[in-house]
Scaffold this motif. Structure first.
Motif, PDB file in Angstrom:
ATOM      1  N   SER A   1       0.795  -1.229   0.000  1.00  0.00           N
ATOM      2  CA  SER A   1       0.000   0.000   0.000  1.00  0.00           C
ATOM      3  C   SER A   1       0.826   1.278   0.000  1.00  0.00           C
ATOM      4  CB  SER A   1      -0.951   0.003   1.200  1.00  0.00           C
ATOM      5  OG  SER A   1      -1.881  -1.051   1.088  1.00  0.00           O
ATOM      6  N   VAL A   2       2.122   1.174   0.154  1.00  0.00           N
ATOM      7  CA  VAL A   2       2.947   2.377   0.140  1.00  0.00           C
ATOM      8  C   VAL A   2       2.775   3.128  -1.183  1.00  0.00           C
ATOM      9  CG1 VAL A   2       5.338   3.250   0.154  1.00  0.00           C
ATOM     10  CG2 VAL A   2       4.607   1.561   1.849  1.00  0.00           C
ATOM     11  N   ALA A   3       2.641   2.398  -2.281  1.00  0.00           N
ATOM     12  CA  ALA A   3       2.494   3.037  -3.589  1.00  0.00           C
ATOM     13  C   ALA A   3       1.209   3.859  -3.685  1.00  0.00           C
ATOM     14  CB  ALA A   3       2.525   1.991  -4.703  1.00  0.00           C
ATOM     15  N   THR A   4       0.203   3.491  -2.912  1.00  0.00           N
ATOM     16  CA  THR A   4      -1.085   4.190  -2.943  1.00  0.00           C
ATOM     17  C   THR A   4      -1.467   4.645  -1.541  1.00  0.00           C
ATOM     18  OG1 THR A   4      -2.255   2.091  -2.721  1.00  0.00           O
ATOM     19  CG2 THR A   4      -1.887   2.911  -4.967  1.00  0.00           C
ATOM     20  N   TRP A   5      -0.498   5.111  -0.805  1.00  0.00           N
ATOM     21  CA  TRP A   5      -0.664   5.405   0.613  1.00  0.00           C
ATOM     22  C   TRP A   5      -1.785   6.400   0.920  1.00  0.00           C
ATOM     23  CZ3 TRP A   5      -0.280  10.287   2.471  1.00  0.00           C
ATOM     24  CH2 TRP A   5       0.341  11.236   1.656  1.00  0.00           C
ATOM     25  N   ARG A   6      -2.076   7.320   0.023  1.00  0.00           N
ATOM     26  CA  ARG A   6      -3.054   8.377   0.324  1.00  0.00           C
ATOM     27  C   ARG A   6      -4.441   7.826   0.653  1.00  0.00           C
ATOM     28  NH1 ARG A   6      -1.211  13.486  -0.308  1.00  0.00           N
ATOM     29  NH2 ARG A   6       0.628  13.741  -1.599  1.00  0.00           N
ATOM     30  N   ASP A   7      -4.829   6.718   0.021  1.00  0.00           N
ATOM     31  CA  ASP A   7      -6.157   6.176   0.316  1.00  0.00           C
ATOM     32  C   ASP A   7      -6.093   4.810   0.996  1.00  0.00           C
ATOM     33  OD1 ASP A   7      -5.389   4.599  -1.809  1.00  0.00           O
ATOM     34  OD2 ASP A   7      -7.121   5.049  -3.055  1.00  0.00           O
ATOM     35  N   ALA A   8      -4.919   4.451   1.486  1.00  0.00           N
ATOM     36  CA  ALA A   8      -4.761   3.172   2.183  1.00  0.00           C
ATOM     37  C   ALA A   8      -5.053   3.382   3.678  1.00  0.00           C
ATOM     38  CB  ALA A   8      -3.344   2.632   1.994  1.00  0.00           C
ATOM     39  N   PRO A   9      -5.953   2.577   4.245  1.00  0.00           N
ATOM     40  CA  PRO A   9      -6.333   2.765   5.644  1.00  0.00           C
ATOM     41  C   PRO A   9      -5.333   2.208   6.659  1.00  0.00           C
ATOM     42  CG  PRO A   9      -7.540   0.928   4.715  1.00  0.00           C
ATOM     43  CD  PRO A   9      -6.722   1.518   3.590  1.00  0.00           C
ATOM     44  N   CYS A  10      -4.248   1.631   6.198  1.00  0.00           N
ATOM     45  CA  CYS A  10      -3.352   0.912   7.112  1.00  0.00           C
ATOM     46  C   CYS A  10      -2.204   1.761   7.664  1.00  0.00           C
ATOM     47  CB  CYS A  10      -2.810  -0.336   6.421  1.00  0.00           C
ATOM     48  SG  CYS A  10      -2.001  -0.014   4.851  1.00  0.00           S
ATOM     49  N   PHE A  11      -2.189   3.059   7.372  1.00  0.00           N
ATOM     50  CA  PHE A  11      -1.115   3.916   7.877  1.00  0.00           C
ATOM     51  C   PHE A  11      -1.654   4.874   8.927  1.00  0.00           C
ATOM     52  CE2 PHE A  11       0.161   2.858   3.484  1.00  0.00           C
ATOM     53  CZ  PHE A  11       1.279   2.114   3.798  1.00  0.00           C
ATOM     54  N   THR A  12      -0.833   5.136   9.936  1.00  0.00           N
ATOM     55  CA  THR A  12      -1.210   6.102  10.958  1.00  0.00           C
ATOM     56  C   THR A  12      -1.149   7.507  10.364  1.00  0.00           C
ATOM     57  OG1 THR A  12       1.051   6.488  11.748  1.00  0.00           O
ATOM     58  CG2 THR A  12      -0.167   4.624  12.748  1.00  0.00           C
ATOM     59  N   ALA A  13      -1.736   8.445  11.061  1.00  0.00           N
ATOM     60  CA  ALA A  13      -1.690   9.837  10.607  1.00  0.00           C
ATOM     61  C   ALA A  13      -0.245  10.341  10.557  1.00  0.00           C
ATOM     62  CB  ALA A  13      -2.543  10.712  11.520  1.00  0.00           C
ATOM     63  N   ALA A  14       0.574   9.918  11.507  1.00  0.00           N
ATOM     64  CA  ALA A  14       1.984  10.328  11.512  1.00  0.00           C
ATOM     65  C   ALA A  14       2.711   9.738  10.302  1.00  0.00           C
ATOM     66  CB  ALA A  14       2.657   9.885  12.811  1.00  0.00           C
ATOM     67  N   GLU A  15       2.454   8.473   9.996  1.00  0.00           N
ATOM     68  CA  GLU A  15       3.078   7.858   8.815  1.00  0.00           C
ATOM     69  C   GLU A  15       2.608   8.546   7.535  1.00  0.00           C
ATOM     70  OE1 GLU A  15       3.685   3.294  10.483  1.00  0.00           O
ATOM     71  OE2 GLU A  15       1.771   3.852   9.548  1.00  0.00           O
ATOM     72  N   GLN A  16       1.330   8.883   7.468  1.00  0.00           N
ATOM     73  CA  GLN A  16       0.816   9.594   6.295  1.00  0.00           C
ATOM     74  C   GLN A  16       1.499  10.943   6.128  1.00  0.00           C
ATOM     75  OE1 GLN A  16      -3.385   9.580   7.143  1.00  0.00           O
ATOM     76  NE2 GLN A  16      -3.724   7.705   5.958  1.00  0.00           N
ATOM     77  N   ALA A  17       1.728  11.638   7.227  1.00  0.00           N
ATOM     78  CA  ALA A  17       2.419  12.930   7.150  1.00  0.00           C
ATOM     79  C   ALA A  17       3.839  12.742   6.634  1.00  0.00           C
ATOM     80  CB  ALA A  17       2.417  13.610   8.519  1.00  0.00           C
ATOM     81  N   ALA A  18       4.524  11.707   7.114  1.00  0.00           N
ATOM     82  CA  ALA A  18       5.896  11.446   6.652  1.00  0.00           C
ATOM     83  C   ALA A  18       5.905  11.062   5.176  1.00  0.00           C
ATOM     84  CB  ALA A  18       6.536  10.347   7.498  1.00  0.00           C
ATOM     85  N   LEU A  19       4.930  10.289   4.743  1.00  0.00           N
ATOM     86  CA  LEU A  19       4.847   9.907   3.331  1.00  0.00           C
ATOM     87  C   LEU A  19       4.490  11.111   2.459  1.00  0.00           C
ATOM     88  CD1 LEU A  19       3.160   6.427   3.803  1.00  0.00           C
ATOM     89  CD2 LEU A  19       5.477   6.845   2.925  1.00  0.00           C
ATOM     90  N   ALA A  20       3.631  11.993   2.951  1.00  0.00           N
ATOM     91  CA  ALA A  20       3.301  13.217   2.210  1.00  0.00           C
ATOM     92  C   ALA A  20       4.547  14.091   2.055  1.00  0.00           C
ATOM     93  CB  ALA A  20       2.191  13.990   2.928  1.00  0.00           C
ATOM     94  N   LEU A  21       5.352  14.173   3.105  1.00  0.00           N
ATOM     95  CA  LEU A  21       6.599  14.929   3.028  1.00  0.00           C
ATOM     96  C   LEU A  21       7.545  14.298   2.008  1.00  0.00           C
ATOM     97  CD1 LEU A  21       8.178  17.318   4.226  1.00  0.00           C
ATOM     98  CD2 LEU A  21       9.034  15.744   5.986  1.00  0.00           C
ATOM     99  N   THR A  22       7.602  12.979   1.988  1.00  0.00           N
ATOM    100  CA  THR A  22       8.432  12.270   1.008  1.00  0.00           C
ATOM    101  C   THR A  22       7.973  12.592  -0.414  1.00  0.00           C
ATOM    102  OG1 THR A  22       8.728  10.484   2.607  1.00  0.00           O
ATOM    103  CG2 THR A  22       9.277   9.987   0.305  1.00  0.00           C
TER     104      THR A  22
END
Length: 151
Positions: free
Chosen positions: A72-93
């Motif tokens: 789900s990393v490739a489609t992280w924006r709509d994947a429910p398996c990441f925490t809000a903190a992980e989503q923020a880090a992925l958005a920064l990436t």
């Protein structure tokens, strides 16, 4: 396929020292290791480095991450398996490794504020180093094209 420079360490032994320093700094405990690996995996996907994608996928598996989260990393924006903190880090990436097609600010204040909601100053500095390290290693992998050999 073999690496273009089979043993770059022969010519630049400082690479090992640099790598060790970055690993120690990034591993300071302020950002969970899983988040760091997710960021490296996402960066590898964005720059198109098969070596980095395979390497960090293996790291995540070895750390016990689920196949669902890894895929789900490739489609992280709509994947429910990441925490809000992980989503923020992925958005920064994404912001760092994927330029805005409109030429806007790469890391806008709103994104930085979102990251700051989840990470303190030390963790934000660590994420900054994780992304800088990812850029360094992505460049090395893209230029040298090392062969991936799972451990």
């Amino acid at each position: 396929m073999t690496a273009r420079i089979p043993d770059a360490h022969t010519y630049l032994p400082e690479i090992q020292e640099l790598a060790g320093t970055m690993v120690r700094a990034i591993g300071n405990g302020s950002v969970p290791p899983a988040t760091t690996s997710l960021v490296y995996l996402r960066a590898g996907q964005l720059v198109g480095s098969t070596y980095q994608v395979l390497r960090h996928t293996a790291d995540l598996r070895g750390a016990g991450e689920s196949e669902e989260r890894i895929a789900s990393v490739a489609t992280w924006r709509d994947a429910p398996c990441f925490t809000a903190a992980e989503q923020a880090a992925l958005a920064l990436t994404d912001a760092v490794f994927r330029p805005d097609a409109r030429g806007g600010v790469r890391v806008p204040d709103a994104l930085y504020a979102e990251v700051a909601e989840h990470y303190d100053d030390k963790a934000r500095a660590t994420l900054m180093l994780v992304l800088a390290s990812a850029g360094f290693w992505m460049s090395v992998a893209l230029i040298n094209r090392p062969a991936y050999a799972p451990a």
